[in-house]
Design an enzyme around this catalytic site. Structure first.
Site, mmCIF file in Angstrom:
data_model
loop_
_atom_site.group_PDB
_atom_site.id
_atom_site.type_symbol
_atom_site.label_atom_id
_atom_site.label_comp_id
_atom_site.label_asym_id
_atom_site.label_seq_id
_atom_site.Cartn_x
_atom_site.Cartn_y
_atom_site.Cartn_z
ATOM 1 N N ASP A 8 8.290 -1.850 -2.394
ATOM 2 C CA ASP A 8 7.127 -2.335 -1.648
ATOM 3 C C ASP A 8 5.897 -2.082 -2.520
ATOM 4 O OD1 ASP A 8 5.590 -3.252 0.645
ATOM 5 O OD2 ASP A 8 5.024 -1.181 0.978
ATOM 6 N N SER A 9 4.770 -2.657 -2.076
ATOM 7 C CA SER A 9 3.507 -2.401 -2.770
ATOM 8 C C SER A 9 3.117 -0.931 -2.669
ATOM 9 C CB SER A 9 2.396 -3.242 -2.140
ATOM 10 O OG SER A 9 2.205 -2.834 -0.791
ATOM 11 N N TYR A 40 -0.997 -5.624 -2.028
ATOM 12 C CA TYR A 40 -0.593 -6.915 -2.592
ATOM 13 C C TYR A 40 -1.215 -8.070 -1.800
ATOM 14 C CZ TYR A 40 3.329 -5.159 -5.508
ATOM 15 O OH TYR A 40 4.119 -4.565 -6.459
ATOM 16 N N GLY A 41 -1.440 -7.823 -0.502
ATOM 17 C CA GLY A 41 -1.770 -8.901 0.428
ATOM 18 C C GLY A 41 -3.035 -9.672 0.114
ATOM 19 N N CYS A 71 8.935 -5.781 1.771
ATOM 20 C CA CYS A 71 7.540 -6.207 1.767
ATOM 21 C C CYS A 71 7.507 -7.684 2.184
ATOM 22 C CB CYS A 71 7.006 -6.031 0.343
ATOM 23 S SG CYS A 71 5.320 -6.600 0.093
ATOM 24 N N ASN A 72 6.863 -7.964 3.293
ATOM 25 C CA ASN A 72 6.767 -9.352 3.752
ATOM 26 C C ASN A 72 6.029 -10.216 2.743
ATOM 27 O OD1 ASN A 72 7.428 -9.391 6.981
ATOM 28 N ND2 ASN A 72 6.635 -7.422 6.330
ATOM 29 N N THR A 73 5.017 -9.627 2.122
ATOM 30 C CA THR A 73 4.179 -10.373 1.181
ATOM 31 C C THR A 73 4.987 -10.776 -0.058
ATOM 32 O OG1 THR A 73 2.337 -9.029 1.982
ATOM 33 C CG2 THR A 73 1.970 -10.277 -0.038
ATOM 34 N N GLU A 149 -2.108 3.784 3.032
ATOM 35 C CA GLU A 149 -1.795 4.378 1.723
ATOM 36 C C GLU A 149 -2.527 5.709 1.537
ATOM 37 O OE1 GLU A 149 0.223 3.278 -1.040
ATOM 38 O OE2 GLU A 149 1.056 2.025 0.547
ATOM 39 N N CYS A 181 4.006 -6.855 8.530
ATOM 40 C CA CYS A 181 3.817 -6.138 7.262
ATOM 41 C C CYS A 181 4.517 -4.809 7.453
ATOM 42 C CB CYS A 181 2.323 -5.936 7.003
ATOM 43 S SG CYS A 181 1.929 -4.733 5.695
ATOM 44 N N THR A 182 5.272 -4.375 6.436
ATOM 45 C CA THR A 182 6.090 -3.172 6.624
ATOM 46 C C THR A 182 5.250 -1.896 6.739
ATOM 47 O OG1 THR A 182 6.428 -3.108 4.218
ATOM 48 C CG2 THR A 182 8.167 -4.117 5.555
ATOM 49 N N HIS A 183 3.981 -1.981 6.386
ATOM 50 C CA HIS A 183 3.100 -0.818 6.616
ATOM 51 C C HIS A 183 2.787 -0.621 8.107
ATOM 52 C CE1 HIS A 183 2.211 -1.058 2.268
ATOM 53 N NE2 HIS A 183 1.581 0.111 2.369
HETATM 54 N N1 DGL Z 1 3.917 -3.796 3.025
HETATM 55 C C1 DGL Z 1 3.683 -5.074 2.516
HETATM 56 C C2 DGL Z 1 4.071 -6.202 3.437
HETATM 57 O O1 DGL Z 1 5.010 -6.063 4.184
HETATM 58 C C3 DGL Z 1 2.501 -5.296 1.617
HETATM 59 C C4 DGL Z 1 1.162 -4.964 2.125
HETATM 60 C C5 DGL Z 1 0.132 -5.073 1.023
HETATM 61 O O2 DGL Z 1 0.318 -4.460 -0.016
HETATM 62 O O3 DGL Z 1 -0.853 -5.783 1.245
HETATM 63 O O4 DGL Z 1 3.500 -7.268 3.417
#
Ligand code: DGL
Length: 268
Positions: A8-9, A40-41, A71-73, A149, A181-183
């Site tokens: 993931d990011s 990453y988003g 990571c969805n992104t 984060e 988003c996995t966060h």
């Molecule tokens: N956790 C990630 C996701 O599921 C990335 C979030 C990010 O870095 O913006 O999209």
């Protein structure tokens, strides 16, 4: 027994690793957090695709039998390219809009995800396949990932930003919210505080790990071992901090696993 790479990011993919350790504890894992480059988003599609491919090639070079793009992104921007370049199973994560549409009682569903996910062709193609009688209220969670984060998932600042993001979803009367988003599973407590306990939260970690299990079965890599495997935490920023955050964020107890932490050197 298999070696599974999860990336993931940053710390978001820990929500997937948590479920993987619960369902499939006997395997060995590498968790790779690209925290030096999070979020990453808000980055370009090309950048996300190129970086995700570099990380997956690195995980494959470490001997991974399968990789979860937690990571969805990254899934939205890169999964096709990664699958085309690597000969091992790559399991992606997508916002659970289909199960959400099925679970919603009033047909109004909020989708909280990154800008890059919401704008991606992959997400919009999935959305187009769903019945038109369900209304999706799409909302970018800009600014939330850096706070998570920074270990501030429960801070007043996070709550305030989340309240702003959730306002249109609340106003639309959504009874279901997709955590795209996995966060965001790490914000469940704050979300319930703001939207009440009745809102249904949809996170796809259970289904993603089920899919991982099926892929390992098809490789004959499922394991009858009873003992827990190892977990190596690799960070592009600070490995000790990643380990501390993993201990904090994971509901799964790492004590029964062999655990180590490594700083990611230059990779390309
Ligand atoms: N956790 C990630 C996701 O599921 C990335 C979030 C990010 O870095 O913006 O999209």
């Amino acid at each position: 027994m298999s070696l599974i790479g999860v990336f993931d990011s940053g710390v978001g993919g820990l929500s997937i690793l948590d479920e993987a350790l619960r369902q499939l504890p006997q395997h060995d894992y590498i968790y790779l957090a690209d925290s030096a480059n999070a979020p990453y988003g808000e980055k370009s599609s090309d950048w996300i695709a190129a970086r995700s491919l570099v990380l997956c090639k690195y995980l494959a070079s470490q001997g991974c039998d399968a990789i979860v793009a937690a990571c969805n992104t990254a899934t939205a921007q890169a999964i096709q390219q990664i699958r085309a370049e690597l000969a091992i199973p790559i399991i992606g994560v997508e916002p659970g809009i289909k199960p959400a549409a099925m679970q919603s009682q009033n047909g109004v569903v909020g989708v909280l995800a990154t800008e890059a996910t919401l704008n991606s062709d992959k997400f919009n193609a999935l959305l187009a396949t769903l019945p038109k009688d369900c209304r999706f209220v799409k909302q970018s969670g800009a600014g939330l990932v850096p706070l998570i984060e920074a270990g501030q998932a429960d801070s007043a600042q996070t709550l305030e930003l989340l309240e702003q993001h959730l306002e249109p979803i609340l106003e639309a009367g959504a009874d279901t919210l997709v955590l795209g988003c996995t966060h965001y599973p790490f914000l469940k407590k704050a979300i319930h505080q703001l939207l009440g306990q009745h809102i249904t939260l949809v996170d796809t970690s259970h289904a993603v790990v089920k899919q991982l299990g099926r892929q390992l079965d098809s490789l004959n890599k499922s394991s009858a071992h009873q003992e827990c495997g190892s977990v190596v935490f690799i960070s592009s920023q600070d490995e000790e901090r990643l380990l501390a955050m993993a201990n904090d964020l994971l509901s799964h107890d790492l004590k029964s696993h062999r655990v180590s932490a490594v700083l990611l050197g230059q990779i390309s």
